[in-house]
Design an enzyme around this catalytic site. Structure first.
Site, PDB file in Angstrom:
ATOM      1  N   ARG A  33       8.766  -0.511   4.868  1.00 14.18           N
ATOM      2  CA  ARG A  33       9.404  -1.657   5.490  1.00 14.18           C
ATOM      3  C   ARG A  33       8.624  -2.941   5.282  1.00 14.18           C
ATOM      4  O   ARG A  33       9.142  -3.950   4.812  1.00 14.18           O
ATOM      5  CB  ARG A  33       9.504  -1.386   6.989  1.00 14.18           C
ATOM      6  CG  ARG A  33      10.682  -1.926   7.685  1.00 14.18           C
ATOM      7  CD  ARG A  33      10.798  -1.151   8.992  1.00 14.18           C
ATOM      8  NE  ARG A  33      10.584   0.252   8.702  1.00 14.18           N
ATOM      9  CZ  ARG A  33      11.573   1.068   8.340  1.00 14.18           C
ATOM     10  NH1 ARG A  33      12.801   0.649   8.331  1.00 14.18           N
ATOM     11  NH2 ARG A  33      11.308   2.309   8.039  1.00 14.18           N
ATOM     12  N   THR A  34       7.344  -2.898   5.634  1.00 10.43           N
ATOM     13  CA  THR A  34       6.527  -4.103   5.543  1.00 10.43           C
ATOM     14  C   THR A  34       6.430  -4.565   4.095  1.00 10.43           C
ATOM     15  O   THR A  34       6.617  -5.745   3.783  1.00 10.43           O
ATOM     16  CB  THR A  34       5.120  -3.831   6.112  1.00 10.43           C
ATOM     17  OG1 THR A  34       5.252  -3.346   7.448  1.00 10.43           O
ATOM     18  CG2 THR A  34       4.287  -5.087   6.123  1.00 10.43           C
TER      19      THR A  34
ATOM     20  N   LYS B 204     -12.915   4.104  -9.338  1.00 13.26           N
ATOM     21  CA  LYS B 204     -14.172   3.872 -10.042  1.00 13.26           C
ATOM     22  C   LYS B 204     -15.249   3.350  -9.095  1.00 13.26           C
ATOM     23  O   LYS B 204     -16.354   3.062  -9.520  1.00 13.26           O
ATOM     24  CB  LYS B 204     -13.970   2.879 -11.187  1.00 13.26           C
ATOM     25  CG  LYS B 204     -12.974   3.336 -12.239  1.00 13.26           C
ATOM     26  CD  LYS B 204     -12.811   2.294 -13.336  1.00 13.26           C
ATOM     27  CE  LYS B 204     -11.621   2.609 -14.236  1.00 13.26           C
ATOM     28  NZ  LYS B 204     -11.215   1.458 -15.041  1.00 13.26           N
TER      29      LYS B 204
ATOM     30  N   ARG C 114      -2.554  -4.756   3.095  1.00  7.61           N
ATOM     31  CA  ARG C 114      -2.585  -3.690   4.092  1.00  7.61           C
ATOM     32  C   ARG C 114      -3.694  -2.733   3.682  1.00  7.61           C
ATOM     33  O   ARG C 114      -3.810  -2.355   2.513  1.00  7.61           O
ATOM     34  CB  ARG C 114      -1.265  -2.931   4.148  1.00  7.61           C
ATOM     35  CG  ARG C 114      -1.415  -1.607   4.928  1.00  7.61           C
ATOM     36  CD  ARG C 114      -0.152  -0.934   5.266  1.00  7.61           C
ATOM     37  NE  ARG C 114       0.604  -1.714   6.246  1.00  7.61           N
ATOM     38  CZ  ARG C 114       1.659  -1.250   6.900  1.00  7.61           C
ATOM     39  NH1 ARG C 114       2.082  -0.020   6.678  1.00  7.61           N
ATOM     40  NH2 ARG C 114       2.292  -1.998   7.765  1.00  7.61           N
TER      41      ARG C 114
ATOM     42  N   HIS D 225      -1.433  -6.173  13.429  1.00 13.51           N
ATOM     43  CA  HIS D 225      -0.284  -6.217  12.535  1.00 13.51           C
ATOM     44  C   HIS D 225       0.499  -7.486  12.899  1.00 13.51           C
ATOM     45  O   HIS D 225       1.615  -7.419  13.386  1.00 13.51           O
ATOM     46  CB  HIS D 225       0.566  -4.951  12.730  1.00 13.51           C
ATOM     47  CG  HIS D 225       1.573  -4.701  11.663  1.00 13.51           C
ATOM     48  ND1 HIS D 225       1.830  -5.605  10.644  1.00 13.51           N
ATOM     49  CD2 HIS D 225       2.423  -3.652  11.434  1.00 13.51           C
ATOM     50  CE1 HIS D 225       2.778  -5.118   9.862  1.00 13.51           C
ATOM     51  NE2 HIS D 225       3.138  -3.944  10.306  1.00 13.51           N
TER      52      HIS D 225
END
Lengths: 296, 296, 296
Positions: free
Chosen positions: A49-50, A77, A98, A126
């Protein structure tokens, strides 16, 4: 250079300005306010969604997406987040990030040469979810003052809850906390918002007596060591419970995705406001991108 | 609101219209007929050709891609397909969906607020593959009537076969079924197209006597409990077999990817039409997007 | 049709032309020199920097990205690289490919109907990294002649080193090789550049006496059977070592990502040039895309 790492980075006036701009876009339609901008979406954690609503917002405003797949990356890495951000900020005009660690968005901001928007950092914050929550309430209620809102479900592990509480502190609202005992709001957060909290309950039914019931997904995977096996059933919200215990005009909000904590018989009922909320994600994120990039 | 969930959603006239538009684009070049459109590509299954040709079609027509990575998504958190589609349809103007479950595209259409195109749902249907197959035959033969086509290989598990059969039912064609015994066309499908089927054989060689030989990949992973270990060798098509058993003008089609069922010595021979077929995927999908979004 | 599979595909004049164009873009800003082009990025291996800087370059020049996720692809169904390339080249105007096998970019070029740019093929070559290395030196030094450069770190497994050596062969430069004994430059490469190599050492400190020190990541995972456990500590470059052993104007380059072979205290020191180098990736890749697609 503006960024949005914490909801506390913006004051009441700015919150209102962004929310009003979002509703203006919803009313008047999209326009290419961000041509030639490249906006990086760096998702180090699953998101539907985000991520999609940010990417839709980027395209709707005429900008372009530079997408980073965390699973196919130099992380394997051993590169630090700081090096990744330094580099990405040389390739883009804004970074949406995120990341599973609390505080990661702040670390990103400290080394980035372009603005940062926090799209969720661990259990910390958030803030863009909070903005779209407020846009939805503003659209429905006509104001961000003068209502009662119940924060329900998992108040312990949810990252939308702290951001929402911080934002609500700016407004004249009453807050009810309703959660299973094991998932109560942590004490340090409760202490900060004591003047707004009018009730704390462990009963879903009692929590329903409110203008808005903001349900959150119970994050089962994070709960260990409990013998409270009846816990789940008590915290599933269905239409029957709404009809018996909610106010006539109570609206159900949810950041989504839901698993089974809201049954689908509410979807077509007058209680449902969560799909509108999800839809408002695009308008809200356009308004935020415009704000951060100096359109207004 | 138009959608394409099953090839049966469009009639003969519409099929012809889309095929002709595809060839028109191939002849006259690309043009930005879909500016400002956002088209979501939701692939819950691996795909190269279908996904890339859809995405190329989206960009060539001036639209933008909203891409969803199924592996990095809220699916892991347990969201239903219905909730995912409801949300995505709020963020895009059209959804292209591939999903491993038969019937998933129909479920998507039932809750979507924007049109749906089925890019393959389990073993059920693959209607856009069928359209590009027909575009390729129309381009080569000049008509969709008056030819013989052999459906060869795995007629039991292929999803392109049912869609192709349904489409061919609209036209004046003769069908040969050629498959290993274990991979014969299911009886219920055979019954529906009895009037077009002129021969059923388990011999690859016999099947080659046809205007078009449509080979499908043998899906070894789905075949269990067989002791027929010579099965594979008999069903590998090479240039030598074509030269011995095919008609002079037989053309080989294949939805691709191939594994080893067509040897590469056919690639540069006059029998090969499968690369042209793959190339036609872009023109066909542009023509379809335009049709669904009301350009014609 | 131009391609860039090996750095040897372009001569000295062309290298200079591309480098100068890159710096021109850096000075004068981006412009949409490649409208309506679709550029495919096919990454069969993890990559952050190379992929993102190519994708940023594509967008900055007004072209569009057709991205291929190797993990979600028909590779799982067994398709050959050749078939994948044949198809992709029908869907795009240019293909940027990274692949774990040496020689894969050449194989791609042999079947592609559009130009190919090699973004790294196994331990073989990484020509676009070399171009941005040269752009960074040209920008800093004003010329690609008349300097000493130390190639340091893992000279055995790095793919940037062979490409860089081939390019440096065109210019009037002196080369120092500095590596742990186990990671020395392979003999066949050393033989080819004997006239430029003024020193070979296994001491990091000795290598620092140079105009440019080009450090590479020590690829621990590829080193087996060694008992040289002190190896790592000796080859970590920090600010203190620079201050003690480097020339006053020595600049540190690194293709990045780094793990721990350059400590972060160099980041803000005058020795650091690697972040500028990473930033130059976008300008360089735009200049290359323009060259390949015939803008100049």
């Amino acid at each position: 250079m503006k960024s949005l790492v914490s909801i506390n980075d913006i004051d009441k006036t700015t919150i209102l300005k962004i929310c009003q701009r979002a509703l203006e876009i919803k009313t008047h339609g999209f326009s290419k306010t961000l041509p030639d901008k490249i906006i990086a979406t760096l998702f180090f954690e699953p998101s539907t969604r985000t991520k999609l609503s940010f990417q839709s917002a980027i395209l709707r405003s005429g900008a372009q997406i530079l997408n980073f797949e965390a699973d196919n990356s130099s992380l394997k890495k051993g590169e630090t987040l700081e090096d990744t951000i330094r580099m990405t900020s040389a390739y883009a005009d804004l970074i949406v990030i995120r990341h599973p660690e609390a505080g990661s968005a702040l670390r990103a901001q400290q080394v980035s040469s372009c603005p940062i928007i926090n799209a969720g950092d661990g259990t910390n914050e958030h803030p863009t979810q909070t903005l779209l929550d407020l846009v939805t309430i503003l659209e429905h209620h006509g104001s961000l003052d003068g209502f009662t809102i119940t924060l329900g479900g998992d108040l312990k592990y949810s990252r939308t809850i702290p951001s929402l509480l911080h934002a609500l502190a700016n407004f004249d609202v009453k807050i009810i906390l309703a959660s299973p005992q094991l998932l109560s709001l942590p004490d340090h957060l409760k202490a900060n918002f004591q003047d707004k909290i009018i009730l704390q309950t462990h009963s879903l039914k009692e929590g329903l007596k409110s203008d808005y019931f903001y349900m959150t997904r119970v994050q089962k995977e994070r709960i260990t060591g409990t013998t409270d096996i009846t816990f789940e059933e008590d915290w599933i919200l269905n239409k029957n419970l709404c009809e018996q215990y909610a106010n006539q005009n109570t609206k159900i909000l949810h950041p989504l995705p839901r698993v089974n904590e809201i049954t689908t018989d509410i979807d077509d009922s007058p209680y449902q406001l969560y799909f509108t909320q999800a839809e408002n994600g695009v308008y809200t994120r356009i308004a935020l991108l415009e704000y951060i990039l100096g359109v207004y």
